[in-house]
Write an enzyme that holds these catalytic residues in place. Structure first.
Site, PDB file in Angstrom:
ATOM      1  N   ALA A 343       0.997  -1.254  -0.006  1.00 24.47           N
ATOM      2  CA  ALA A 343      -0.079  -0.020  -0.021  1.00 24.47           C
ATOM      3  C   ALA A 343       0.931   1.313   0.086  1.00 24.47           C
ATOM      4  CB  ALA A 343      -0.961  -0.064   1.171  1.00 24.47           C
ATOM      5  N   GLU A1291      -2.005  17.177 -26.314  1.00 22.12           N
ATOM      6  CA  GLU A1291      -2.321  15.816 -26.685  1.00 22.12           C
ATOM      7  C   GLU A1291      -0.797  15.118 -27.346  1.00 22.12           C
ATOM      8  OE1 GLU A1291      -5.466  17.209 -28.703  1.00 22.12           O
ATOM      9  OE2 GLU A1291      -6.465  15.575 -28.004  1.00 22.12           O
TER      10      GLU A1291
HETATM   11  C1  LIG Z   1      -5.621   1.115  -0.532  1.00 25.50           C
HETATM   12  C2  LIG Z   1      -5.122  -0.102  -0.073  1.00 25.50           C
HETATM   13  C3  LIG Z   1      -4.145  -0.839  -0.377  1.00 25.50           C
HETATM   14  C4  LIG Z   1      -3.791  -2.022   0.453  1.00 25.50           C
HETATM   15  N1  LIG Z   1      -2.473  -2.546  -0.106  1.00 25.50           N
HETATM   16  C5  LIG Z   1      -2.305  -4.034   0.451  1.00 25.50           C
HETATM   17  C6  LIG Z   1      -1.200  -4.563   0.009  1.00 25.50           C
HETATM   18  O1  LIG Z   1      -0.730  -4.116  -1.104  1.00 25.50           O
HETATM   19  N2  LIG Z   1      -0.773  -5.682   0.723  1.00 25.50           N
HETATM   20  C7  LIG Z   1      -1.577  -6.237   1.734  1.00 25.50           C
HETATM   21  O2  LIG Z   1      -1.264  -7.053   2.436  1.00 25.50           O
HETATM   22  N3  LIG Z   1      -2.620  -5.607   2.116  1.00 25.50           N
HETATM   23  C8  LIG Z   1      -3.136  -4.400   1.613  1.00 25.50           C
HETATM   24  N4  LIG Z   1      -4.128  -3.808   1.953  1.00 25.50           N
HETATM   25  C9  LIG Z   1      -4.757  -4.367   3.161  1.00 25.50           C
HETATM   26  C10 LIG Z   1      -4.332  -3.607   4.210  1.00 25.50           C
HETATM   27  O3  LIG Z   1      -3.377  -3.845   4.617  1.00 25.50           O
HETATM   28  C11 LIG Z   1      -5.396  -4.277   5.497  1.00 25.50           C
HETATM   29  O4  LIG Z   1      -6.731  -3.633   5.139  1.00 25.50           O
HETATM   30  C12 LIG Z   1      -5.071  -3.853   6.931  1.00 25.50           C
HETATM   31  O5  LIG Z   1      -3.960  -4.368   7.121  1.00 25.50           O
HETATM   32  C13 LIG Z   1      -6.133  -4.312   7.831  1.00 25.50           C
HETATM   33  O6  LIG Z   1      -5.747  -3.353   8.885  1.00 25.50           O
HETATM   34  P1  LIG Z   1      -6.906  -2.458   9.774  1.00 25.50           P
HETATM   35  O7  LIG Z   1      -6.241  -2.192  10.767  1.00 25.50           O
HETATM   36  O8  LIG Z   1      -7.158  -1.192   8.728  1.00 25.50           O
HETATM   37  O9  LIG Z   1      -8.199  -3.375   9.787  1.00 25.50           O
HETATM   38  P2  LIG Z   1      -9.299  -3.217  10.138  1.00 25.50           P
HETATM   39  O10 LIG Z   1     -10.188  -2.548   8.765  1.00 25.50           O
HETATM   40  O11 LIG Z   1      -9.758  -1.984  11.154  1.00 25.50           O
HETATM   41  O12 LIG Z   1     -10.315  -4.293  10.480  1.00 25.50           O
HETATM   42  C14 LIG Z   1     -10.313  -5.231   9.674  1.00 25.50           C
HETATM   43  C15 LIG Z   1     -10.887  -6.812  10.129  1.00 25.50           C
HETATM   44  O13 LIG Z   1      -9.876  -7.212  11.151  1.00 25.50           O
HETATM   45  C16 LIG Z   1     -10.378  -7.465  12.267  1.00 25.50           C
HETATM   46  N5  LIG Z   1      -9.225  -7.220  13.209  1.00 25.50           N
HETATM   47  C17 LIG Z   1      -8.725  -6.252  13.444  1.00 25.50           C
HETATM   48  N6  LIG Z   1      -7.951  -6.333  14.406  1.00 25.50           N
HETATM   49  C18 LIG Z   1      -8.135  -7.429  14.978  1.00 25.50           C
HETATM   50  C19 LIG Z   1      -7.698  -8.004  16.177  1.00 25.50           C
HETATM   51  N7  LIG Z   1      -6.607  -7.557  16.744  1.00 25.50           N
HETATM   52  N8  LIG Z   1      -8.178  -9.034  16.632  1.00 25.50           N
HETATM   53  C20 LIG Z   1      -9.252  -9.713  16.097  1.00 25.50           C
HETATM   54  N9  LIG Z   1      -9.812  -9.118  14.862  1.00 25.50           N
HETATM   55  C21 LIG Z   1      -9.149  -7.959  14.339  1.00 25.50           C
HETATM   56  C22 LIG Z   1     -11.661  -6.566  12.284  1.00 25.50           C
HETATM   57  O14 LIG Z   1     -12.517  -7.219  13.265  1.00 25.50           O
HETATM   58  C23 LIG Z   1     -12.212  -6.350  10.903  1.00 25.50           C
HETATM   59  O15 LIG Z   1     -12.895  -7.528  10.580  1.00 25.50           O
HETATM   60  C24 LIG Z   1      -4.658  -2.391   1.437  1.00 25.50           C
HETATM   61  C25 LIG Z   1      -5.699  -1.795   1.861  1.00 25.50           C
HETATM   62  C26 LIG Z   1      -6.080  -0.534   1.292  1.00 25.50           C
HETATM   63  C27 LIG Z   1      -7.320   0.190   1.460  1.00 25.50           C
END
Ligand SMILES: Cc1cc2nc3c(=O)[nH]c(=O)nc-3n(C[C@H](O)[C@H](O)[C@H](O)COP(=O)(O)OP(=O)(O)OC[C@H]3O[C@@H](n4cnc5c(N)ncnc54)[C@H](O)[C@@H]3O)c2cc1C
Ligand code: FES
Ligand code: FES
Length: 1359
Positions: A343, A1291
């Site tokens: 990301a 262009e």
């Molecule tokens: C634009 C974009 C690019 C991305 N590119 C990549 C990439 O290149 N490679 C890659 O691997 N990923 C990629 N991702 C995915 C990203 O890494 C994951 O969405 C992110 O790591 C999820 O973490 P979060 O904290 O945002 O989860 P959240 O969205 O806050 O939660 C996600 C889920 O995980 C569960 N959860 C979270 N923490 C816990 C916990 N401690 N215990 C139990 N359940 C839990 C929640 O209940 C929920 O269902 C990308 C995402 C986006 C939006």
């Protein structure tokens, strides 16, 4: 713990001001809060899903334990406002302002010409600003990283990077990254000459002054240090939010509400809720639960809290790598490798480790490595207490599911240190080098014992099934075997049987993905071999294979043995691609010393709105304050490609809160269709739909979210109609076309083919291209309230067309509709016809309700509804002589127009007009037709058919070169126009400047030695190939429909001497208003600072033509000049009376003497024409020429490539503004690079566009900029046909992006030679990593069995 508990108040700071929100809604993202509630509209929304960085803000938090403030960048579109309790947010408005003082980041971005349309600029500023808050003089590497999550569609990034480069203290050097493009390699420094004159001065830039920065609010520090932590509840319309303070409380909450997700970074949950309509009545935020953020070191490794962000994980692991011996950090380094490309920075700053693991994406980058590395998870639950769970193959249960129960909380992850003899590596291959989810991603670990015998091996893959997958059988086959070639060959066989994807697997790219599983294993094998060879001491228990003999793979199989390690030729498989972006050169001719100081023409004047854009003050349509009673319109689109509409049920929608009304076909008071090229296009479907995404009706509500929910609740009943047409092949078979077809023929093609030494047939398929303007389609219609008068604020490059559409649709005369265009956040051809339709529908809503109505498309809707560049199938037959001369060519173009004609028949016209590109082919026939299909209607896009037409010709030339075994540039030279020439449609021209561009590029790059160096590189590298291409362009400027070659202007001079200019051109980043200011400055003899352009309005300048065809400055410049000359003449008596007087004194005097200080100007442009019966004409005013050399390095095992160098020389005549023209060249080039190598639209077999956002559709990012990017404007060029001898440039250069495509093809050709393959071969556009890799025909891709076409339904259509 009652869910019923009332809401707490939410307190945080924005730009130093305290914000207290009593009714915080968990569904509100920070960006809406800023824009709608606080009216801070500097933060932009472009994708809404974390993929573009336009909404970047800085978040600061105080850590009471370390007593430090931490600053990080984040995407405000995914940041729930409830997550911000106790945080301080800084937006672009808090950084600097034109009213007080610009911040140096803003100033330098503006002065370095890094802001064109400006829509990305606030996001860019905030990413860079945050970096500087953490590190005052960052390295280029850090800058690249910081900007990696920000997209820009206009500039080509070079000026943005250069503006940021001014903050580094390092020399402009990559410190030995090496390879072509490396500044430490003296011979690579282009030309070796200083880039003078400069585009922007660096001497008087504002210094970085930390006292200018907002301090962290002391109140928040005090609260963090002293106030007891209490559970917080926030309650919204549909969702409640609870934030517990202890693990026990969290676990209890989870057991009481097992379906409630935890929200950390919201980067998985957020997009699900927003784009898939998932609603969670309760979400739990564990951001204050300390155990989830702890780091505990043990002798075996480190426990990392699951709540830590990926950036924090990077820091933890980075520190371990610094502190520990290398052999212990194999796993840590592999994780860091993945994290670097995962990301963008803004996502990594918020996304949590636990979130990534639990989200269990099939192509998660971390899970395969964590699993291969033997990580363990600490899990807590009310029922099970705290327990440890291995992160292994049993953990992943299926698509997005793990063995964790709904009530489980992942607390921490144990990441072990590695031991001697243990090797871990990670690899990923993605559609774009950075900030893209991987196609295939792996984590691999091996433990070697004595004799380098495999004791343990773990091979995990992502992207090859519904979840992370362990290749257990393959691992088993390796156990007990010495690490060597024989083992590897067997591993391939087992792996091929074990990792099987059905031919129609979700995600497509089946052959490529399977090939990657093999080639990445090969890379792992070599990495371990090399590591063994490099180990200074043989680890205990491991007898290095170097003593046993390492065998290298060649085409013939097992061969040489090298006691030192892996041979250099083989090592090419694992060398990183070069990535250091050097400062490029921008060359232009300075104005003559005799030119008056205040005459701005010819000078690199900054874009007039750049400071406002960089501070977020620049106003776009959606930044306009809401008029009283404003409603929001959301659109309902067809879900069927071809169907009768049986009924539209809006009852459920109308019952939703805030939903007020509908707009349907029946509501339209005037004309219900638009007429284009003799075909009718319904505004809203009535009885039938002919593509997925066609507009059916609209829902009006009191907020945008409510309107969208209303649209989602509308139920349309369809009856499918048989046999929709999707591909050009289908259309040809069914004769489904929009007429007329176009054809031009000169000479005798049959005879030319007969007399040729060789005849060759080929084809090139070019995919479409999404405009991806950063500002989505936006309209605000405000009824004046009397006499059916309407004001339309619209992001349109054709205000008059919009005005006509609105008037016609409402059944009112045009004089009741005023269109206002302040500026557009990019357009590229996509905001002409489609915008007029959206504006007309919005106007119906405003007319029906009598209220102001705003319609702003979301990125996904925009991509679905508004069409793209036409995909084209080009077929050719070419006759040529042994010496390379082409005697005849017969070309046929089929453009996929979609379901309505739009401008498609004009696009195909332009194809046949440009089918010669720069070549004089004596016998030439070209035919083109627009195919009518059941896909969304395609439309104009920068280049208007030329990029497709010319690419087919260049493909033909490349084939000729490959057939003859000669360098392609020689074949080009043999066939290029020379001396006074005539095109195939009889237009006379002199190609002298084409040749000057060509020769200058050759000279600048030193073509001969470069190609020689390339050849020797290719000999020395088995798995890496370099390729080069030199491509010309001859591009016709002006509209071939003569009536469009006109423009008008209105210039007012006020008594104080200030000048207000109105003209017909729309400012969409191309700098037309800046150029008009320069014209006025010359004509009236005033400094540009006296001149202002407020907007483009149909009330000031009626009947304007679209800003298109690279003709905007030519036409409007002449009109503005005409008006100024009239005014100047009127002032003559005053000037004569007082020749030494100032401009201001003259204008004052003129008023007193009753001289009109307002004038209109008009330009009657060239009478271009094309007689299609006679196949001859003069469809253009003149040609813009250019040439471009690009060189790439291709990883044949993955298809990944880098553009090492690009040199462009363009003839823009006498540039009115070199910085703007160079900006247009760089931006267009990168857009072209995207078209030909990266951007891929994909459709389901049912005609649904899959690629509806930056996650699925990759435009070029910072990582795609050529490492050495040099642009020169041809000196001493004159053009009698345009203002001040300039030329149109918007262009033409886009096509030069194809030089990268042909350089890739050249590299592929060298790779094929290793497999014994020679001659011409097909490579379709875009040359994605998939296509490039498969075309290389490596032993890996050749091992993968190919499924018989027709024996399965592919995941995506090849349209
Ligand atoms: C634009 C974009 C690019 C991305 N590119 C990549 C990439 O290149 N490679 C890659 O691997 N990923 C990629 N991702 C995915 C990203 O890494 C994951 O969405 C992110 O790591 C999820 O973490 P979060 O904290 O945002 O989860 P959240 O969205 O806050 O939660 C996600 C889920 O995980 C569960 N959860 C979270 N923490 C816990 C916990 N401690 N215990 C139990 N359940 C839990 C929640 O209940 C929920 O269902 C990308 C995402 C986006 C939006
Ligand atoms: S709008 Fe937020 S990342 Fe694109
Ligand atoms: S200036 Fe970057 S998107 Fe327009």
């Amino acid at each position: 713990m009652a869910v019923e508990k009332s809401s707490d108040s939410l307190c945080f700071f924005v730009n130093g001001r305290k914000v207290t929100e009593e009714n915080a809604d968990p569904e509100t993202m920070l960006v809406s809060f800023l824009r709608e509630k606080l009216r801070l509209t500097g933060t932009k929304v472009s994708c809404g899903g974390g993929g573009c960085g336009a909404c970047t803000v800085m978040v600061s938090r105080y850590d009471p334990l370390s007593r430090t403030v931490q600053h990080f960048s984040a995407n405000a579109c995914l940041l729930p406002v409830c997550q911000l309790a106790g945080a301080a947010v800084t937006t672009v408005e808090g950084v600097g302002s034109t009213k007080t003082r610009l911040h140096p980041v803003q100033e330098r971005l503006a002065k370095a010409h890094g802001s064109q349309c400006g829509f990305c600029s606030p996001g860019m500023v905030m990413s860079m600003y945050t970096l500087l808050r953490n590190q005052a003089a960052p390295s280029m590497e850090r800058i690249r990283e910081a900007l990696g999550g920000n997209l820009c569609r206009c500039t080509g990034y070079r000026p943005i990077i250069d503006s940021c480069r001014t903050f580094t203290q390092e020399s402009q050097c990559c410190q030995g990254n090496g390879g072509v493009g490396c500044c430490m390699n003296a011979e690579e420094t282009p030309g070796g000459e200083p880039s003078t004159p400069r585009l922007f001065p660096t001497e008087d830039l504002l210094p970085l002054d930390p006292t200018q920065d907002l301090i962290f609010p002391p109140e928040l520090m005090r609260v963090a240090l002293t106030e007891p932590q209490q559970t917080r509840w926030f309650r919204g319309e549909r969702v409640a939010w609870v934030s517990p303070v202890s693990l026990e409380e969290l676990v209890l909450l989870k057991s009481t509400h097992p379906q409630a997700p935890l929200v950390l970074g919201n980067t998985t949950l957020g997009p699900e809720m927003k784009f898939r309509g998932v609603v969670h009545p309760l979400v739990i935020s564990p951001s204050r639960v300390a155990p989830l953020f702890e780091i505990t070191h043990t002798p075996q490794g480190v426990w990392v809290g699951a709540g830590l962000s990926l950036t924090q994980v990077q820091m933890v692991l980075g520190a371990r790598v610094e502190a520990l011996p290398q052999e212990k950090t194999e796993l840590y380094r592999s994780l860091l490798h993945q994290l670097r490309a995962l990301a963008g920075q803004q996502i990594r700053n918020v996304a949590s480790l636990g979130g990534n693991i639990v989200s269990a994406l099939p192509n998660s980058d971390l899970n395969p490595v964590l699993a291969a590395g033997g990580c363990r998870l600490r899990v807590a639950s009310d029922a099970g207490g705290s327990r440890e769970v291995p992160l292994d193959q049993d953990f992943f249960r299926g698509f997005r599911t793990t063995l964790l129960g709904a009530a489980d909380v992942l607390v921490a992850v144990f990441v072990p240190e590695t031991r001697p003899g243990e090797f871990v590596r990670a690899f990923r291959q993605a559609p774009r080098k950075e900030n893209a989810l991987a196609t295939v991603t792996t984590g691999m670990r091996v433990v070697l014992g004595p004799g380098a015998v495999v004791r343990d091996v773990q091979l995990y893959y992502g992207g090859v099934g519904p979840c992370t997958l362990r290749a257990a059988r393959t691992g088993q086959a390796l156990l007990g075997r010495p690490w060597g070639e024989a083992m590897l060959q067997e591993a391939y066989s087992v792996l091929l049987e074990e990792v099987v994807l059905p031919p129609g697997a979700v995600g497509g790219k089946v052959g490529f993905r399977r090939s990657l599983t093999l080639s990445l294993l090969f890379k792992f094998y070599l990495e371990v071999q090399q590591a063994l060879a490099l180990m200074s001491t043989t680890p205990e228990g491991v007898q290095s294979t170097t003593q046993q003999g390492v065998q290298s793979t060649t085409q013939q199989g097992v061969q040489s043995t090298t006691p030192e390690g892996v041979p250099e030729r083989e090592l090419s498989a694992i060398r990183p691609l070069p990535c250091c972006i050097q400062p490029g050169q921008q060359g232009f001719q300075e104005v003559s010393g005799s030119q008056s100081e205040q005459d701005a023409v010819g000078r690199p004047v900054m874009h007039r709105s750049a400071p406002a854009q960089a501070t977020g003050e620049a106003v776009y349509v959606d930044d306009t304050p809401p008029p009283q009673g404003e409603l929001f319109l959301a659109l309902v689109t067809s879900t069927r490609p071809h169907a009768s509409i049986l009924g539209v049920d809006v009852s459920a929608a109308l019952r939703l809160p805030g939903v007020l009304d509908m707009v349907t076909h029946a509501d339209i008071p005037g004309r219900k269709a638009r007429s284009f090229m003799g075909y009718e296009e319904e505004l809203l479907a009535d009885k039938e739909v002919s593509c997925v995404g066609q507009l059916v009706c609209g829902v009006l509500a009191d907020s945008r979210d409510r309107a969208r929910r209303g649209a989602a609740a509308v139920r349309v009943r369809y009856q499918d109609l048989p046999d929709p047409v999707f591909t050009v092949e289908d259309a040809v078979q069914r004769e489904s076309f929009f007429l007329p077809r176009r054809r031009i023929e000169r000479g005798d093609v049959c005879k030319g083919l007969e007399t040729a030494d060789h005849v060759h047939s080929g084809e090139l398929r070019l995919g479409g291209q999404e405009h991806f303007y950063m500002e989505p389609q936006s309209v605000l219609v405000v009824p004046v309230g009397e006499e059916t008068e309407f004001h339309v604020y619209v992001s349109s490059q054709a205000p008059t067309i919009t005005q006509e559409a609105v008037a016609e649709t409402l059944g009112v005369p045009s004089n009741r509709v005023t269109c206002h265009v302040k500026r557009l956040g990019g357009a590229f051809g996509g905001k002409v016809t489609k915008t007029s339709i959206l504006a007309a529908i919005t106007a119906v809503a405003a007319w029906k309700t009598g209220r102001a109505v705003r319609c702003i498309l979301e990125r996904g809707e925009d991509m679905l509804i508004t069409g793209a560049r036409h995909p084209v199938l080009g077929r050719y037959q070419v006759g040529f002589m042994e010496d390379g001369r082409i005697t005849a060519a017969d070309l046929q173009y089929y453009a996929n127009a979609g379901n309505t004609v739009d401008e498609s028949t004009l696009v195909v016209e332009k194809m046949v007009l440009h089918m010669d590109n720069a070549y004089n082919i004596p016998n030439l026939r070209g035919r083109a037709v627009a195919c009518r299909t059941n896909l969304p209607s395609n439309t104009a896009f920068r280049g208007f058919g030329v990029p497709q037409a010319a690419a087919v010709v260049e493909s033909m030339i490349t084939d000729v070169a490959l057939c003859l075994g000669r360098p392609a540039h020689q074949i080009r030279e043999v066939n290029m126009y020379r001396g006074p020439s005539v095109t195939h449609y009889g237009m006379r021209f002199d190609p002298e400047n084409l040749w000057r561009c060509w020769e200058e590029v050759k000279g600048r790059v030193g073509l001969g030695p470069r190609l020689e160096a390339l050849r020797s590189f290719n000999q020395d590298h088995r798995w890496r190939k370099r390729g080069a291409a030199l491509i010309p362009i001859k591009y016709g400027v002006a509209f071939s429909e003569a009536f469009l070659n006109q423009a008008a202007a209105l210039v007012h001079v006020y008594k104080d001497g200030s000048v207000l200019v109105s003209h017909g051109g729309a400012e969409m980043g191309q700098g037309i208003h800046t150029k008009m200011q320069q014209v006025v400055s010359r004509e009236l003899g005033v400094p540009s600072s006296k001149v202002y352009v407020s907007e483009t309005s149909t009330a000031s300048v009626p009947n304007s033509c679209p800003s298109a065809a690279s003709f905007g400055t030519d036409a409007n410049g002449m009109a503005v000049r005409d008006a100024c000359q009239k005014l100047y003449k009127r002032l003559e008596p005053i000037r004569t009376k007082n020749p030494k007087g100032s401009w201001d004194s003259w204008t004052r005097a003129a008023f007193l003497e009753k001289i009109s200080l307002s004038a209109t100007g008009f330009f009657r442009g060239p009478d271009c024409y094309m007689d299609w019966e006679k196949m001859e004409g003069q469809p253009y005013s003149y040609f813009t020429y250019g040439a471009c050399y690009s060189e790439v390095e291709l990883d044949c095992l993955t298809g990944d490539y880098r553009t090492l160098r690009t040199d462009i020389v363009v003839d823009v005549g006498q540039s009115i503004n070199p910085s703007i023209d160079i900006g247009q060249v760089e931006g267009a080039f990168l857009q072209g690079l995207g078209l030909y190598t990266l951007e891929q639209l994909s459709f389901s077999p049912g005609g649904l566009l899959y690629s509806r956002g930056p996650s699925q559709y990759k435009i070029p990012a910072v990582c795609d900029v050529p490492l050495s990017f040099n642009v020169h404007l041809l000196p001493d060029s004159h053009n009698p046909h345009a203002i001040y001898s300039s030329k149109g440039i918007g262009e033409p250069v886009l096509f030069l992006g194809s030089s990268v495509f042909y350089a890739i093809k050249d590299a592929v050709s060298a790779a094929r030679a290793e497999s014994g393959l020679g001659g011409a071969f097909p490579l379709d556009s875009p040359a994605t990593p998939e296509r490039a890799c498969l075309a290389c025909a490596t032993p890996f891709s050749q091992r993968v069995p190919v499924s018989e076409p027709g024996s399965f339904t592919p995941w995506a259509l090849n349209i």
